[in-house]
Design an enzyme around this catalytic site. Structure first.
Site, PDB file in Angstrom:
ATOM      1  N   HIS A   1       0.797  -1.134   0.189  1.00  0.00           N
ATOM      2  CA  HIS A   1      -0.066  -0.023   0.123  1.00  0.00           C
ATOM      3  C   HIS A   1       1.156   1.304   0.160  1.00  0.00           C
ATOM      4  O   HIS A   1       1.283   1.963   1.417  1.00  0.00           O
ATOM      5  CB  HIS A   1      -0.957  -0.154   1.289  1.00  0.00           C
ATOM      6  CG  HIS A   1      -1.733  -1.236   1.396  1.00  0.00           C
ATOM      7  ND1 HIS A   1      -3.120  -0.963   0.980  1.00  0.00           N
ATOM      8  CD2 HIS A   1      -1.667  -2.535   1.672  1.00  0.00           C
ATOM      9  CE1 HIS A   1      -3.801  -2.259   1.305  1.00  0.00           C
ATOM     10  NE2 HIS A   1      -2.933  -3.195   1.508  1.00  0.00           N
ATOM     11  N   PHE A   2       1.354   1.941  -1.040  1.00  0.00           N
ATOM     12  CA  PHE A   2       1.758   3.375  -1.262  1.00  0.00           C
ATOM     13  C   PHE A   2       0.759   4.541  -1.086  1.00  0.00           C
ATOM     14  O   PHE A   2       1.391   5.640  -1.755  1.00  0.00           O
ATOM     15  CB  PHE A   2       2.927   2.915  -2.175  1.00  0.00           C
ATOM     16  CG  PHE A   2       4.054   1.683  -3.074  1.00  0.00           C
ATOM     17  CD1 PHE A   2       4.368   1.082  -1.626  1.00  0.00           C
ATOM     18  CD2 PHE A   2       4.624   1.633  -3.831  1.00  0.00           C
ATOM     19  CE1 PHE A   2       5.201   0.156  -1.611  1.00  0.00           C
ATOM     20  CE2 PHE A   2       5.427   0.976  -4.024  1.00  0.00           C
ATOM     21  CZ  PHE A   2       6.114   0.238  -2.040  1.00  0.00           C
ATOM     22  N   ARG A   3      -0.001   4.412  -0.705  1.00  0.00           N
ATOM     23  CA  ARG A   3      -0.699   4.962  -0.337  1.00  0.00           C
ATOM     24  C   ARG A   3      -1.070   6.341  -1.050  1.00  0.00           C
ATOM     25  O   ARG A   3      -1.695   7.515  -0.970  1.00  0.00           O
ATOM     26  CB  ARG A   3      -0.296   6.025   1.138  1.00  0.00           C
ATOM     27  CG  ARG A   3      -0.087   5.416   1.830  1.00  0.00           C
ATOM     28  CD  ARG A   3      -1.246   3.726   2.751  1.00  0.00           C
ATOM     29  NE  ARG A   3      -0.903   3.769   3.453  1.00  0.00           N
ATOM     30  CZ  ARG A   3      -1.713   2.414   4.673  1.00  0.00           C
ATOM     31  NH1 ARG A   3      -3.050   2.201   3.115  1.00  0.00           N
ATOM     32  NH2 ARG A   3      -1.803   2.097   5.651  1.00  0.00           N
TER      33      ARG A   3
ATOM     34  N   ASN B   1      -6.934   0.907  -1.906  1.00  0.00           N
ATOM     35  CA  ASN B   1      -7.320   1.912  -0.991  1.00  0.00           C
ATOM     36  C   ASN B   1      -6.899   3.313  -1.031  1.00  0.00           C
ATOM     37  O   ASN B   1      -6.539   3.704   0.009  1.00  0.00           O
ATOM     38  CB  ASN B   1      -8.032   0.722   0.082  1.00  0.00           C
ATOM     39  CG  ASN B   1      -6.636  -0.086   0.581  1.00  0.00           C
ATOM     40  OD1 ASN B   1      -5.806   0.379   0.268  1.00  0.00           O
ATOM     41  ND2 ASN B   1      -6.553  -0.219   1.972  1.00  0.00           N
TER      42      ASN B   1
ATOM     43  N   HIS C   1      -2.954 -12.466   2.887  1.00  0.00           N
ATOM     44  CA  HIS C   1      -2.277 -13.088   4.271  1.00  0.00           C
ATOM     45  C   HIS C   1      -3.635 -13.389   5.231  1.00  0.00           C
ATOM     46  O   HIS C   1      -4.291 -12.676   6.926  1.00  0.00           O
ATOM     47  CB  HIS C   1      -2.319 -10.915   5.371  1.00  0.00           C
ATOM     48  CG  HIS C   1      -3.416 -10.506   4.976  1.00  0.00           C
ATOM     49  ND1 HIS C   1      -5.122 -11.011   4.923  1.00  0.00           N
ATOM     50  CD2 HIS C   1      -3.826  -9.043   4.179  1.00  0.00           C
ATOM     51  CE1 HIS C   1      -5.625  -9.809   4.008  1.00  0.00           C
ATOM     52  NE2 HIS C   1      -5.542  -8.861   4.395  1.00  0.00           N
TER      53      HIS C   1
ATOM     54  N   ASP D   1       2.209  -7.238   2.216  1.00  0.00           N
ATOM     55  CA  ASP D   1       1.160  -6.039   3.211  1.00  0.00           C
ATOM     56  C   ASP D   1       1.993  -4.618   4.225  1.00  0.00           C
ATOM     57  O   ASP D   1       1.202  -4.210   4.671  1.00  0.00           O
ATOM     58  CB  ASP D   1       0.576  -6.789   4.160  1.00  0.00           C
ATOM     59  CG  ASP D   1      -0.883  -5.817   4.172  1.00  0.00           C
ATOM     60  OD1 ASP D   1      -1.605  -4.909   3.703  1.00  0.00           O
ATOM     61  OD2 ASP D   1      -2.160  -6.545   5.154  1.00  0.00           O
TER      62      ASP D   1
END
Length: 443
Positions: free
Chosen positions: A64-66, A96, A235, A306
């Site tokens: 998740h590199f946002r 997300n 996960h 993750d």
């Protein structure tokens, strides 16, 4: 006349499809061109790998590199820099964000903003929602798309598919493998009072308990069977889930994370507090043992970090207002090399989980093995190096790791992406030149 190469990696112990052997690797035009004794060949550049192991490039299929919208935590440049410094040559980034990557416009804009900023190769997921069901089959085939991501339980962000009718419709649209966060939303809502009453992160695995995961996995397996859709369960954290997945069909694949293989409750929460908080949670040691058993007997198909960074200020909020997630892309390789040193898995199994496995289950084109014609992606490691993981080493914008102070044996020395050495001895080299990962099923 001697052959000419752009790069010759000399004398490393290479893990190849034919076995592990000391050999030279010749690189031309970004791809592996030759394996063998290249002592009489000419190279524009040379890398002395004697005493080191040359692994096929590590692929982290869950980060998740946002970006967009949450760049105060991370962005594509800092996240991919962390990946490269940690020996990771390719990543799959999650949708997300703000806005969500849930339509062609936002997906295309994300790629437009990524150009010239990635230190490793990448692919981006599109998020499934009730509103975009009819567009998913088209979006999953866009160039640079890793596939469709489904959140069955609420986590970080606004993507949520908690209705079986909608989930069934999503699985019926398209054909590529879907990646699924499997927690049962109804049970999460029923049990949230446990977290609110305790105000202690140690209850995180009680709130998001094993039954929450088991219910979601059962629903997912039933719906995947009905649709015939390929599904990747992300996960996995518990012995009970693994027992269910032992009866899986050929279309189901399984991921575990380094942190669930390393940390355990209650110690992790006592020592780390909210820094250990993630979804699904770190569980007790007997669950960790079950994950290792599944790794050893081949049930697990791949690893994903993750990587889900938040700032320390955000993580220091009182539980459960504190957000779930921890960084992990930079520590995946050293953590797993330390497990290798401890005898918990073989080098060949590690390569299968991080290179060949991701390529196989996601249909990645030209990556996942050291062989002529494949992308010249290499993770060069020193299996004997003793290091201490520290917050100071972390390149992620969040600036911390739950493994701060952990002593490990095994360390990434250099990262090569399509023939370019992008990181060496803890330093980035050159300029970001990461590109879109290619898939057999996309444009």
């Amino acid at each position: 006349m001697a052959e000419k190469f752009d790069l010759i990696i000399q004398g490393g112990t290479c893990v190849t499809p034919s076995g592990t052997t000391i050999t030279d690797v010749g690189v031309r035009n970004g791809r592996t061109a030759a394996l063998g004794d290249l002592g009489r060949s000419a190279g524009a550049d040379y890398f002395d790998a004697r005493g080191l192991h040359v692994l096929p490039g590590i692929i982290d299929t869950q980060v998740h590199f946002r970006e967009p919208g949450l760049e105060h935590k991370e962005n594509l440049e800092t996240g991919s820099a962390a990946a490269a410094l940690g020996g990771v040559t390719g990543v799959f980034d999650m949708p997300n964000t703000k806005p969500l990557i849930a339509d062609t416009e936002t997906f295309t804009e994300k790629w437009r903003n990524a150009r010239g900023r990635l230190w490793c190769d990448a692919a981006f997921f599109v998020g499934a929602t009730a509103a975009n069901v009819n567009e998913l089959a088209e979006m999953e085939r866009l160039a640079g798309c890793a596939g469709v991501k489904i959140f069955m339980g609420s986590s970080t962000g606004d993507l949520l598919v908690d209705d079986d009718a909608v989930l069934g419709r999503i699985l019926a649209q398209g054909s590529r493998r879907c990646s699924v966060h499997a927690e049962d939303e109804a049970r999460l809502r029923e049990r949230k009072g446990i977290a609110e009453a305790a105000a202690d992160p140690a209850v995180h695995p009680d709130w998001r308990d094993v039954e929450t995961a088991v219910r979601a996995v059962k629903r997912l397996l039933r719906l995947a069977h009905a649709s015939g859709r390929r599904v990747h369960v992300l996960h996995v954290t518990s012995a009970e889930e693994m027992a269910l997945l032992r009866t899986r069909e050929d279309t189901i694949t399984v991921e575990v994370t380094p942190q669930h293989l390393t940390l355990a409750a209650p110690e992790a929460y006592e020592r780390l507090g909210t820094l250990a908080q993630q979804n699904p949670p770190i569980r007790e040691a007997h669950h960790r043992d079950a994950l290792w058993a599944a790794v050893k007997d081949g049930l697990v198909d791949c690893l994903g970090s993750d990587h889900a960074p938040h700032t320390r200020e955000e993580k220091d909020k009182p539980y459960p207002a504190s957000p779930s997630g921890m960084p992990g892309v930079q520590t995946l390789v050293p953590i797993m090399l330390d497990h290798l040193h401890a005898g918990r898995l073989s080098l060949e199994r590690l390569v299968d989980l991080t290179s060949a496995g991701p390529a196989r289950i996601f249909g990645i084109a030209g990556k996942g093995r050291t062989a002529p014609g494949y992308d010249a992606d290499f993770t060069i490691v020193d299996l004997r190096a003793k290091r201490t993981i520290s917050n100071r080493w972390i390149a992620s914008r969040c600036g911390w790791t739950p493994f701060d102070g952990m002593k490990v044996t095994g360390w990434p020395v250099a990262t090569v992406v399509r023939g370019a050495v992008v990181a060496r001895d803890g330093q980035l080299i050159g300029q970001p030149s990461g590109a879109a990962i290619r898939f057999l099923e996309t444009c």
